[in-house]
Design a protein around this motif. Sequence first.
Motif, PDB file in Angstrom:
ATOM      1  N   SER A  22      -7.355  -0.250   7.994  1.00 39.12           N
ATOM      2  CA  SER A  22      -6.956  -1.394   8.807  1.00 39.12           C
ATOM      3  C   SER A  22      -5.452  -1.444   9.028  1.00 39.12           C
ATOM      4  O   SER A  22      -4.986  -1.814  10.113  1.00 39.12           O
ATOM      5  N   ILE A  23      -4.686  -1.090   7.995  1.00 39.16           N
ATOM      6  CA  ILE A  23      -3.229  -1.113   8.130  1.00 39.16           C
ATOM      7  C   ILE A  23      -2.776  -0.135   9.206  1.00 39.16           C
ATOM      8  O   ILE A  23      -1.921  -0.447  10.044  1.00 39.16           O
ATOM      9  N   THR A  24      -3.380   1.056   9.191  1.00 43.49           N
ATOM     10  CA  THR A  24      -3.028   2.071  10.191  1.00 43.49           C
ATOM     11  C   THR A  24      -3.435   1.626  11.592  1.00 43.49           C
ATOM     12  O   THR A  24      -2.687   1.816  12.558  1.00 43.49           O
ATOM     13  N   LEU A  25      -4.594   1.022  11.715  1.00 45.96           N
ATOM     14  CA  LEU A  25      -5.034   0.539  13.025  1.00 45.96           C
ATOM     15  C   LEU A  25      -4.058  -0.495  13.583  1.00 45.96           C
ATOM     16  O   LEU A  25      -3.730  -0.472  14.775  1.00 45.96           O
ATOM     17  N   ARG A  26      -3.587  -1.398  12.738  1.00 44.97           N
ATOM     18  CA  ARG A  26      -2.623  -2.403  13.198  1.00 44.97           C
ATOM     19  C   ARG A  26      -1.304  -1.737  13.601  1.00 44.97           C
ATOM     20  O   ARG A  26      -0.662  -2.144  14.579  1.00 44.97           O
ATOM     21  N   ALA A  27      -0.914  -0.715  12.822  1.00 50.77           N
ATOM     22  CA  ALA A  27       0.332  -0.007  13.150  1.00 50.77           C
ATOM     23  C   ALA A  27       0.204   0.729  14.476  1.00 50.77           C
ATOM     24  O   ALA A  27       1.144   0.728  15.285  1.00 50.77           O
ATOM     25  N   TRP A  28      -0.933   1.367  14.702  1.00 51.09           N
ATOM     26  CA  TRP A  28      -1.159   2.056  15.976  1.00 51.09           C
ATOM     27  C   TRP A  28      -1.077   1.081  17.140  1.00 51.09           C
ATOM     28  O   TRP A  28      -0.622   1.425  18.227  1.00 51.09           O
TER      29      TRP A  28
END
Length: 288
Positions: A27-33
């Motif tokens: 989820s953290i990576t998705l938000r960063a993307w």
Amino acid sequence: MKELNTMNSEEALYPIREVSNLTGVNSITLRAWERRYGLIEPVRTEGGHRLYTLAHIERIKAAVKLTEEGIPISQVKARLKQMATQVKDTLDSDDYDYESKLKEACVNFDLEGLNAELDQIFMDLSDRFLFATILQVSKQLTEHENSNSTRAVIVFWESQLLPRLYTRLRFASRHIASHSAKSLWLQGQSEQDSTVVLVIAAIRLAEKGMNSIISTTPQQDDVLLFENIKASLCQGLVIVDMLQQFDETRWSNWVEEHPGLELHYFMESADDNLNLSRKIQCYAYRLD
């Protein structure tokens, strides 16, 4: 970012937790993307929660594939746009043939090529055209001229296709309330009805709010078939018959002997479906 009320009310939406489980991207990576690279534009609820469509999920999977090939995430959005433009230009010129590309990749056992083409059709095509394309390719591969390798080609095709279809089935089934949904026993009319067509039928039923118990081996003994349906707590039977081998005597008797069970029947031809529903009491559908 899109607001929920601007979306098609019939379009399925999925929370970030489930998208993370299905794509392997946390989820953290998705938000960063989303924030840093503008790679995805999820839908927002009134409370600010992120929701994702099937198109978003396919885009995330494509992004993962590109990063695995060594493309920096900062360049992925531009690469996806370039790929989409190339496909659009080819489609606009009427030169792109999904079916031929998929078949060519299969008969050449081109794993990278097949996955690239599958990624593209799952992103580009609506379900109607997606399923029609898949069914046509499956039919062509079954009739492949080199009979000695036909089985190997089909196994190769289904090994890459089925995981995507099962994921689509999970998406389609997600909104169904398990405590109140109707469950149906689903099988082919014969051994020749492939798992691919069974899963597509299950997706179609899930979109109508029904769960399917998929039996990849058709039970031809009606007594044992009824026992299976009863044991699995199903309220009906689904037959998928892509070879148009409808056995009117068998299924007329089935309807008479089991009036409390629904019968759903999938065939390829719309005309055959219309005629079928006039012959026996059943729900008849096209598969694509």
